[in-house]
Each structure stands twice: as structure tokens, then as C-alpha cells.
Design a protein around this motif. Structure first.
Motif, mmCIF file in Angstrom:
data_model
loop_
_atom_site.group_PDB
_atom_site.id
_atom_site.type_symbol
_atom_site.label_atom_id
_atom_site.label_comp_id
_atom_site.label_asym_id
_atom_site.label_seq_id
_atom_site.Cartn_x
_atom_site.Cartn_y
_atom_site.Cartn_z
ATOM 1 N N SER A 82 0.851 -1.187 0.000
ATOM 2 C CA SER A 82 0.000 0.000 0.000
ATOM 3 C C SER A 82 0.889 1.241 0.000
ATOM 4 N N LEU A 83 0.328 2.330 -0.480
ATOM 5 C CA LEU A 83 1.043 3.595 -0.521
ATOM 6 C C LEU A 83 0.736 4.361 0.750
ATOM 7 N N PHE A 84 1.774 4.726 1.489
ATOM 8 C CA PHE A 84 1.586 5.508 2.700
ATOM 9 C C PHE A 84 1.663 6.998 2.385
ATOM 10 N N ASP A 85 2.664 7.408 1.601
ATOM 11 C CA ASP A 85 2.812 8.827 1.294
ATOM 12 C C ASP A 85 3.821 9.014 0.165
ATOM 13 N N VAL A 86 3.752 10.190 -0.467
ATOM 14 C CA VAL A 86 4.728 10.608 -1.469
ATOM 15 C C VAL A 86 5.092 12.055 -1.150
ATOM 16 N N GLU A 87 6.384 12.347 -1.156
ATOM 17 C CA GLU A 87 6.879 13.705 -0.943
ATOM 18 C C GLU A 87 7.823 14.069 -2.075
ATOM 19 N N ILE A 120 6.133 3.162 1.353
ATOM 20 C CA ILE A 120 5.258 2.025 1.077
ATOM 21 C C ILE A 120 5.068 1.208 2.344
ATOM 22 N N ASP A 121 4.020 0.410 2.351
ATOM 23 C CA ASP A 121 3.745 -0.417 3.520
ATOM 24 C C ASP A 121 3.122 -1.727 3.067
ATOM 25 N N LYS A 122 3.172 -2.703 3.957
ATOM 26 C CA LYS A 122 2.463 -3.964 3.746
ATOM 27 C C LYS A 122 2.302 -4.636 5.097
ATOM 28 N N LYS A 123 1.342 -5.514 5.172
ATOM 29 C CA LYS A 123 1.127 -6.262 6.410
ATOM 30 C C LYS A 123 2.390 -7.046 6.728
ATOM 31 N N GLY A 124 2.847 -6.948 7.947
ATOM 32 C CA GLY A 124 4.055 -7.636 8.348
ATOM 33 C C GLY A 124 5.319 -6.823 8.156
ATOM 34 N N GLY A 125 5.205 -5.659 7.521
ATOM 35 C CA GLY A 125 6.347 -4.772 7.360
ATOM 36 C C GLY A 125 7.025 -4.870 6.013
ATOM 37 N N VAL A 126 7.770 -3.841 5.698
ATOM 38 C CA VAL A 126 8.464 -3.702 4.417
ATOM 39 C C VAL A 126 9.929 -4.080 4.599
ATOM 40 N N THR A 127 10.468 -4.824 3.637
ATOM 41 C CA THR A 127 11.882 -5.202 3.664
ATOM 42 C C THR A 127 12.677 -4.304 2.712
ATOM 43 N N ILE A 128 13.983 -4.374 2.824
ATOM 44 C CA ILE A 128 14.845 -3.631 1.903
ATOM 45 C C ILE A 128 14.614 -4.117 0.479
ATOM 46 N N ASP A 129 14.439 -5.419 0.298
ATOM 47 C CA ASP A 129 14.175 -5.966 -1.042
ATOM 48 C C ASP A 129 12.878 -5.404 -1.630
ATOM 49 N N ASP A 179 -8.774 7.369 10.020
ATOM 50 C CA ASP A 179 -9.465 6.164 10.490
ATOM 51 C C ASP A 179 -9.047 4.909 9.725
ATOM 52 N N ASP A 180 -8.741 5.032 8.439
ATOM 53 C CA ASP A 180 -8.288 3.863 7.675
ATOM 54 C C ASP A 180 -6.972 3.323 8.235
ATOM 55 N N GLU A 181 -6.041 4.229 8.512
ATOM 56 C CA GLU A 181 -4.757 3.799 9.065
ATOM 57 C C GLU A 181 -4.923 3.237 10.471
ATOM 58 N N LEU A 182 -5.847 3.805 11.243
ATOM 59 C CA LEU A 182 -6.144 3.251 12.563
ATOM 60 C C LEU A 182 -6.667 1.828 12.433
ATOM 61 N N SER A 183 -7.594 1.624 11.527
ATOM 62 C CA SER A 183 -8.181 0.295 11.344
ATOM 63 C C SER A 183 -7.125 -0.723 10.916
ATOM 64 N N GLN A 184 -6.182 -0.297 10.082
ATOM 65 C CA GLN A 184 -5.121 -1.194 9.636
ATOM 66 C C GLN A 184 -4.145 -1.521 10.762
ATOM 67 N N ALA A 185 -4.110 -0.677 11.804
ATOM 68 C CA ALA A 185 -3.172 -0.880 12.918
ATOM 69 C C ALA A 185 -3.763 -1.722 14.046
ATOM 70 N N VAL A 186 -4.990 -2.222 13.872
ATOM 71 C CA VAL A 186 -5.576 -3.065 14.910
ATOM 72 C C VAL A 186 -4.656 -4.259 15.144
ATOM 73 N N ASP A 187 -4.428 -4.567 16.398
ATOM 74 C CA ASP A 187 -3.532 -5.626 16.887
ATOM 75 C C ASP A 187 -2.057 -5.247 16.819
#
Length: 158
Positions: A22-27, A41-50, A91-99
Motif C-alpha cells: 500500500s502507498l503511505f505517502d509521497v513527498e 510504502i507499507d504492507k502487512k508484516g512490514g516492508v523489507t529492503i528488497d 481512520d483507515d490507518e487506525l483500522s489497519q493498525a488493529v492488533d
């Protein structure tokens, strides 16, 4: 420069969707004498260098192929995760952060405290439910959203 940001968002979204990111932000910012295009960028479980390298390579290729060039000045492309302590902005980011473990700062005391840390267990339109396991005892607190100090800087994912 918002035109650059919007163009990059349109170009990067299909790349991210293909990889289930998912796209978190662009600057697009100037620091000292250099321009930086930063894509978070983001993804469930975290983003790797690869993951970052993959997106950077594909995005760089797509931007280089565009005619006319959407970014005529020289710039550095940086692709990264939003970081371990990123703000939860809506609220979308809050919902994605549940748990996930979060830090919450409040405008005023709630149960004698102005800050809480714990696992975000639920989010609804009016409140957040946090669970903390301190000193071997499990506490659950319901925090009214209206007490949360500015989502941009005071509610952080850790």
C-alpha cells in the motif's frame, strides 16, 4: 510540486497493487540544493529492503519512460517504509493498525494519564480500545477519539 506528487501516486499505485503493498505517502521536497522524491510504502508484516528496491527499480523505469518528463529537474528517488513510529493519520490507518502496538497522547488526563501505550484492539467512530500487559496484569482502556491529541503527531504505530 503537488502535480509531481499526484503523477507519482498514479504511476506507483499499479506497481504496489501488483505486489500487495500500500502507498503511505509521497513527498517531493527540496533540501539544501537537492530535490528528493520520497515514496513511503507499507504492507502487512512490514516492508523489507528488497521490497523497497523492487518498487524503486520499477518506479524509476516507469518515470524514465514518461514523455514529457514529469520531473524535469534532477532528483534523488528514495523508497522506504513509513518507519516504526509513523503517525496514524486517519481512520483507515487506525483500522489497519488493529492488533499493533501504538502510542497515544491525549489533550487531557484519562484515568490520571495523558499517554497510553499498548495493543490497539478495536477502533470505532468514537473511540479506540487499547490493551496493555504491564507488570503481569492486563489492562484494557477505551479512549474517546476526541481526547487524542492531533492524529498526525500523537498517535503512533510502533
Amino acid at each position: 510540486m503537488s502535480n509531481v506528487v499526484e503523477t507519482v501516486k498514479q504511476v506507483v499505485k499499479p506497481i504496489l497493487e501488483k505486489q500487495s503493498f500500500s502507498l503511505f505517502d509521497v513527498e517531493f521536497v527540496k533540501e539544501n540544493k537537492s530535490w528528493y522524491l520520497r515514496v513511503y510504502i507499507d504492507k502487512k508484516g512490514g516492508v523489507t529492503i528488497d521490497d523497497c528496491v523492487l518498487v524503486s527499480d520499477e518506479l524509476g523505469e516507469k518515470l524514465d519512460e514518461m514523455d514529457p518528463d514529469p520531473i524535469p529537474q534532477q532528483y534523488f528517488l528514495e523508497v522506504s517504509s513509513p518507519g516504526a513510529e509513523r503517525p496514524l493519520r486517519n481512520d483507515d490507518e487506525l483500522s489497519q493498525a488493529v492488533d499493533e502496538y501504538v502510542h497515544v497522547s491525549l489533550y487531557q488526563n484519562l484515568n490520571g494519564q495523558k499517554t497510553y501505550e499498548g495493543y490497539l484492539r478495536a477502533v470505532d467512530k468514537d473511540s479506540l480500545t487499547l490493551q496493555n500487559d504491564q507488570w503481569g496484569k492486563q489492562d484494557t482502556v477505551i479512549i474517546p477519539k476526541k481526547l487524542v491529541a492531533n492524529h498526525d503527531s500523537q498517535l503512533n504505530f510502533r
